[in-house]
Design a protein around this motif. Structure first.
Motif, short mmCIF file in Angstrom:
data_model
loop_
_atom_site.label_atom_id
_atom_site.label_comp_id
_atom_site.label_asym_id
_atom_site.label_seq_id
_atom_site.Cartn_x
_atom_site.Cartn_y
_atom_site.Cartn_z
N ALA A 1 -32.10 66.24 6.54
CA ALA A 1 -33.45 66.78 6.36
C ALA A 1 -34.35 66.34 7.51
O ALA A 1 -35.18 67.12 8.00
CB ALA A 1 -34.02 66.31 5.02
N PHE A 2 -34.18 65.11 7.95
CA PHE A 2 -34.96 64.59 9.08
C PHE A 2 -34.66 65.38 10.34
O PHE A 2 -35.57 65.74 11.11
CB PHE A 2 -34.61 63.11 9.27
N ARG B 1 -33.62 68.46 10.60
CA ARG B 1 -34.23 69.79 10.51
C ARG B 1 -35.73 69.71 10.80
O ARG B 1 -36.30 70.62 11.41
CB ARG B 1 -33.95 70.40 9.14
N ARG B 2 -36.34 68.63 10.33
CA ARG B 2 -37.78 68.47 10.57
C ARG B 2 -38.05 68.29 12.07
O ARG B 2 -39.06 68.79 12.60
CB ARG B 2 -38.29 67.26 9.78
N GLU C 1 -38.11 71.69 13.58
CA GLU C 1 -39.37 72.38 13.29
C GLU C 1 -40.50 71.86 14.18
O GLU C 1 -41.41 72.62 14.54
CB GLU C 1 -39.75 72.17 11.82
N ALA C 2 -40.41 70.59 14.55
CA ALA C 2 -41.45 69.99 15.40
C ALA C 2 -41.25 70.34 16.87
O ALA C 2 -42.10 70.01 17.71
CB ALA C 2 -41.45 68.47 15.23
N THR D 1 -37.00 57.88 16.45
CA THR D 1 -36.69 57.88 15.02
C THR D 1 -36.38 56.44 14.60
O THR D 1 -35.41 55.86 15.08
CB THR D 1 -35.48 58.78 14.71
N GLN E 1 -45.71 60.74 12.85
CA GLN E 1 -45.80 62.16 12.49
C GLN E 1 -45.45 62.39 11.01
O GLN E 1 -46.10 63.18 10.34
CB GLN E 1 -44.88 62.99 13.38
N TRP E 2 -44.43 61.70 10.55
CA TRP E 2 -44.04 61.76 9.14
C TRP E 2 -43.13 60.59 8.80
O TRP E 2 -42.59 59.93 9.69
CB TRP E 2 -43.35 63.09 8.81
N ILE F 1 -40.04 59.53 5.72
CA ILE F 1 -39.25 59.86 4.54
C ILE F 1 -39.35 58.69 3.57
O ILE F 1 -39.04 57.55 3.93
CB ILE F 1 -37.78 60.16 4.89
N PHE G 1 -40.82 63.76 1.93
CA PHE G 1 -41.57 63.65 3.19
C PHE G 1 -43.04 63.33 2.91
O PHE G 1 -43.66 63.89 2.01
CB PHE G 1 -41.49 64.96 3.98
N ASP H 1 -46.57 63.21 5.15
CA ASP H 1 -47.22 63.51 6.42
C ASP H 1 -48.71 63.68 6.17
O ASP H 1 -49.21 63.33 5.10
CB ASP H 1 -46.58 64.73 7.09
#
Length: 339
Positions: free
Chosen positions: A167-168, A170-171, A174-175, A238, A280-281, A283, A321, A323
């Motif tokens: 999931a991270f 994929r995020r 998106e970023a 990360t 930024q975000w 988990i 998530f 954010d």
């Protein structure tokens, strides 16, 4: 642990069982610092305590000294112990063999239940089998989602780190990220390795692994800084824990780059950094919930014969998530040490 008498549920990753979730209204106790020495709690509650016979639960983790993430887990465990009339004995050691010895100590004390993390599953396998042979129910939490069933544990509470990592990744896509360095603070720790492997699986850019000594924050800061100065194509760092994210903020400033930062796990400081845009975000795997459910599940199992997930599926507490869009809702709980 013999599973033959249990119904065989095939549901995929059920949400926390209603019986366990209902008790989350109970207020938490304060949390102390970790360490190898076993510490007891659950003796200072004036209201809301179960009238069931007193039982003893040992919680044994792989926490390293000074890692504040585990304070939140202990806070949840202490709240459940207070509610359930449980004497909670907490101990920890990041070394697999030493953690195994702590489990053996719990067996020798004839505790009523054991909650354990399986960061080094091979080191824990034999002693977990001894506990089960002695008739002591064992539940897993936080680390060991791939191994708890193989080792015969009754239940598991935590995050599937591979799913969280994917999931991270994929995020990151998106970023618009192109190159991330995934910082692992303990080489060989299965959950941490799974997180970065998950990121690499779904992230369409370049994923590099950077190993650091998680018990030496100045060294962590210097290592990340050196990596960023060496390679200016890294656009995202990360990190795998909130304290390491806060250190990475310093590293990015030291390197003088425009690298962005995202992290696994959350704490009060990370909430502030998300608000300010320095992270930024994050988990969130809800460590308070992991600690609470681990203790409460053993009480439910001993008192009522209840167990979540039908003995087949883990009870997932993440990934969620956090954010800028939802951080204000989380902040009040992070300030209390429950998120």
């Amino acid at each position: 642990m013999d599973r033959s008498s249990r119904p065989r549920s095939r549901g995929i990753f059920p949400v926390v069982a209603a019986a366990a979730a209902a008790v989350l209204l109970v207020a938490g106790c304060s949390s102390g610092s970790g360490g190898k020495k076993a510490e007891e709690s659950g003796n200072d509650v004036s209201a809301g305590k179960a009238d069931t016979p007193r039982m003893t639960v040992a919680m044994i983790t792989h926490a390293a000294p000074g890692d504040t993430f585990w304070d939140t887990i202990r806070k949840g465990a202490q709240a459940a112990a207070a509610k359930d009339n449980v004497k909670l004995i907490y101990s920890s050691d990041p070394s697999g063999p030493n953690q195994s010895n702590l489990v053996q100590n719990a067996i020798d004390q004839k505790v009523d239940g054991i909650a354990v993390t399986l960061a080094k599953p091979d080191a824990m396998k034999a002693v977990v089998a001894k506990a089960e042979k002695a008739g002591i129910p064992v539940v897993g939490f936080n680390t060991g989602v791939q191994d708890w069933k193989k080792q015969g544990l009754v239940e598991y509470f935590g995050q599937d780190e591979s799913i969280a990592g994917e999931a991270f990744g994929r995020r990151l896509n998106e970023a618009g990220a192109k190159h991330t360095v995934c910082v692992i603070m303990e080489q060989g720790q299965v959950a941490l390795e799974a997180r970065c492997a998950g990121v690499k699986k779904t992230f369409q850019g370049n994923t590099e692994i950077l190993y650091v000594n998680g018990t030496d924050m100045p060294s962590v800061r210097a290592t990340i800084t050196a990596k960023l100065k060496q390679d200016n194509s890294i656009d995202y760092v990360t990190t795998l824990g909130a304290p390491f994210a806060m250190t990475a903020i310093q590293s990015i400033a030291d390197a003088g780059t425009k690298t962005k930062l995202a992290t696994f796990d959350l704490n009060k400081d990370a909430v502030g950094a998300i608000r300010s845009g320095k992270i930024q975000w994050a988990i969130d795997q809800q460590p308070y919930l992991q600690g609470y459910l681990s203790v409460d599940s053993l009480w439910l199992y001993k008192t009522n014969g209840n167990y979540s997930g039908g003995g087949e599926a883990p009870v997932l507490t993440g990934p969620a998530f956090v954010d800028k869009t939802n951080v204000d809702k989380i902040a009040q709980f992070a300030a209390k040490g429950t998120r």
